[in-house]
Design an enzyme around this catalytic site. Structure first.
Site, PDB file in Angstrom:
ATOM      1  N   TYR A  74       0.859  -1.192   0.000  1.00  0.00           N
ATOM      2  CA  TYR A  74       0.000   0.000   0.000  1.00  0.00           C
ATOM      3  C   TYR A  74       0.888   1.233   0.000  1.00  0.00           C
ATOM      4  O   TYR A  74       1.821   1.342   0.802  1.00  0.00           O
ATOM      5  CB  TYR A  74      -0.876  -0.002   1.253  1.00  0.00           C
ATOM      6  N   ASP A  96       9.574   3.775  -0.017  1.00  0.00           N
ATOM      7  CA  ASP A  96       8.475   4.465   0.662  1.00  0.00           C
ATOM      8  C   ASP A  96       8.559   4.165   2.161  1.00  0.00           C
ATOM      9  O   ASP A  96       8.288   3.045   2.597  1.00  0.00           O
ATOM     10  CB  ASP A  96       7.138   3.983   0.069  1.00  0.00           C
ATOM     11  N   LYS A 130       3.417  10.507   8.001  1.00  0.00           N
ATOM     12  CA  LYS A 130       3.064  10.089   9.361  1.00  0.00           C
ATOM     13  C   LYS A 130       3.924  10.751  10.451  1.00  0.00           C
ATOM     14  O   LYS A 130       3.676  11.895  10.788  1.00  0.00           O
ATOM     15  CB  LYS A 130       3.112   8.562   9.452  1.00  0.00           C
TER      16      LYS A 130
END
Ligand code: PMP
Length: 445
Positions: free
Chosen positions: A152, A254, A281
């Site tokens: 994801y 990522d 985040k």
């Protein structure tokens, strides 16, 4: 508010959450604005948070192992972040001018992360991944990307391909299908994404060699959460780094999720030097953020200094002072000691859960490392997305575990990683283990 939780189940009223859910269904298509929220056994509306705890609108307190999908590495309302945000609010929330704060946060990232010489800030991880892919295309002049099956990376069309491949559509392991994230996905998007079987060196190598001349980048996550929170294996990572280097393909790592693995980030821990990285985040300290970072000669594609940039990147709220302030306060408090604490608490949690599952005779296992973990309703750790893919029976038993922990005062998501925060201690984890031990009626698959 309910008294300090003990490990036994209580019958909790969720009347106010239920009332809000009914109201919300009138104004939102499914009663929420995020498909990823846990709806089972029901939506839980948050009232407030403090340290490792979240309090819901019915006054129940929970140890929060979701932490807004791993974002809140210091838990809720961390005093240095609250102080920094309070200052920022009083001095202006956004300007069409840069601020000193963005330099401070960029310097912190460049100083800590060995493969990052320069940074650009955006507002979400989705945007960071999108711009990293655009940067790779502009740098190489090639259209395609390759990515790991089941990983994801947010909602940019190309990055979404095969993030939710199922046993019904994922195709042969030699050549995984590019599965569409939504009906109506353009065929051209699917054609421009090469899906690599995760942790399968020989098949992934063959696909990369076949497609090399058209690939702008290989997008990886070193421990993809949705693909089971399974660490990428050393020989697989080495193969990907070697081939990308040999064929002039950029390696994009990522770390929106996995930057929380170590002081220098996950790439350093895994011993790899990516060309580009993406962040999100934790670097925003609980406010919206994303960042792209990497080698200076690649990051030059964003430069608007002398000419029109190869990749135009703006954003009304990019590097806004609130996100920069919160991010800086969060990251400055993430000292090496803080990471040592998280690492040892993570090891303690995983070991405790494994021991507990064994003693209860549950055919469960735990994956993850550092402050991240994921429970699987299978006896041995999965090595790939396909192995981690839960059957409906496994999903049901994990949902039951999550629901029963909720009733005992623990937010432990079913289909997302569990994460620890710096205010947590072994006492919190002992309480979690006692709550698991108290569960008697999991219908095992
Ligand atoms: N990449 C990874 C690895 C992620 O975990 C996420 C979010 N869970 C994203 C990208 C997207 O980030 P955001 O939700 O901030 O758009």
């Amino acid at each position: 508010m309910s008294p300090p939780e003990n490990a036994t189940a209580t019958t909790r009223s969720h009347a106010e959450s239920a009332r809000l859910a009914t109201r919300a269904r009138r104004v939102f298509p499914d009663g929420t604005t995020r498909a990823t929220l846990q709806r089972q056994p029901h939506l839980l509306y948050a009232q407030s948070g403090a340290g490792p705890y979240l309090v819901d609108v019915d006054g129940h307190r929970y140890l929060d192992l979701n932490n807004n999908f791993t974002t809140l590495i210091h838990g809720h309302c961390f005093p240095p972040i609250v102080a920094a945000l309070t200052r920022a609010i009083h001095t202006g929330t956004c300007f069409a001018h840069p601020t000193c704060l963005e330099i401070d946060l960029a310097e912190l990232i460049v100083t800590r992360v060995p493969s990052v010489d320069a940074v650009r800030f955006v507002n979400t991880g989705t945007e960071a991944v999108m711009f990293a892919i655009k940067a790779a295309r502009a740098f190489t002049g090639r259209p395609k990307i390759a990515k790991l099956e089941g990983a994801y990376h947010g909602s940019y069309d190309w990055a979404e391909v095969s993030e939710a491949a199922t046993s019904g559509n994922w195709g042969d392991i030699e050549r995984p299908q590019s599965t569409p994230p939504y009906s109506g996905t353009p065929r051209t998007v699917l054609d421009d994404v090469v899906v690599l079987p995760f942790n399968n060196v020989s098949h992934a190598r063959a696909l990369l060699e076949e497609q090399a001349s058209e690939l702008a980048c290989v997008l990886i996550d070193l421990m993809p959460g949705r693909a089971g929170l399974v660490p990428i294996e050393t020989d697989y990572l080495r193969m990907v780094r070697d081939l990308t280097q040999r064929h002039g393909i950029l390696l994009v790592d990522d770390e929106v999720l996995n930057f929380r693995q170590a002081y220098e980030g996950a790439a350093h821990r895994f011993g790899v030097q990516p060309d580009l990285m993406t962040f999100g985040k934790i670097i925003g300290g609980g406010l919206p953020i994303g960042a792209i970072g990497g080698a200076r000669h690649v990051m030059e594609v964003f430069s608007a200094l002398d000419t029109a940039p190869a990749v135009p990147q703006g954003g009304t709220f990019s590097a806004n002072p609130l996100s920069m302030s919160a991010g800086l306060a969060c990251m400055q408090a993430l000292t090496r000691d803080a990471f040592t604490h998280l690492e040892s608490l993570g090891d303690y949690t995983r070991a405790g859960l494994r021991e507990l599952f064994e003693s209860k005779g549950w055919p469960f296992t735990v994956t993850g490392q550092a402050s991240l973990l994921r429970v699987h309703a299978r006896p041995t750790p999965p090595r790939s997305y396909r192995e981690a893919y839960a059957t409906p029976a496994e999903r049901a038993v994990l949902a039951s575990l999550s629901a029963q922990l909720l009733e005992r005062g623990f937010i432990a998501p079913t289909s997302a990683s569990w994460s620890l925060s710096t205010p947590m201690t072994r006492t919190h984890i002992d309480d979690l283990l006692a709550a698991c031990a108290d569960i008697k009626d999991l219908s095992l698959p």
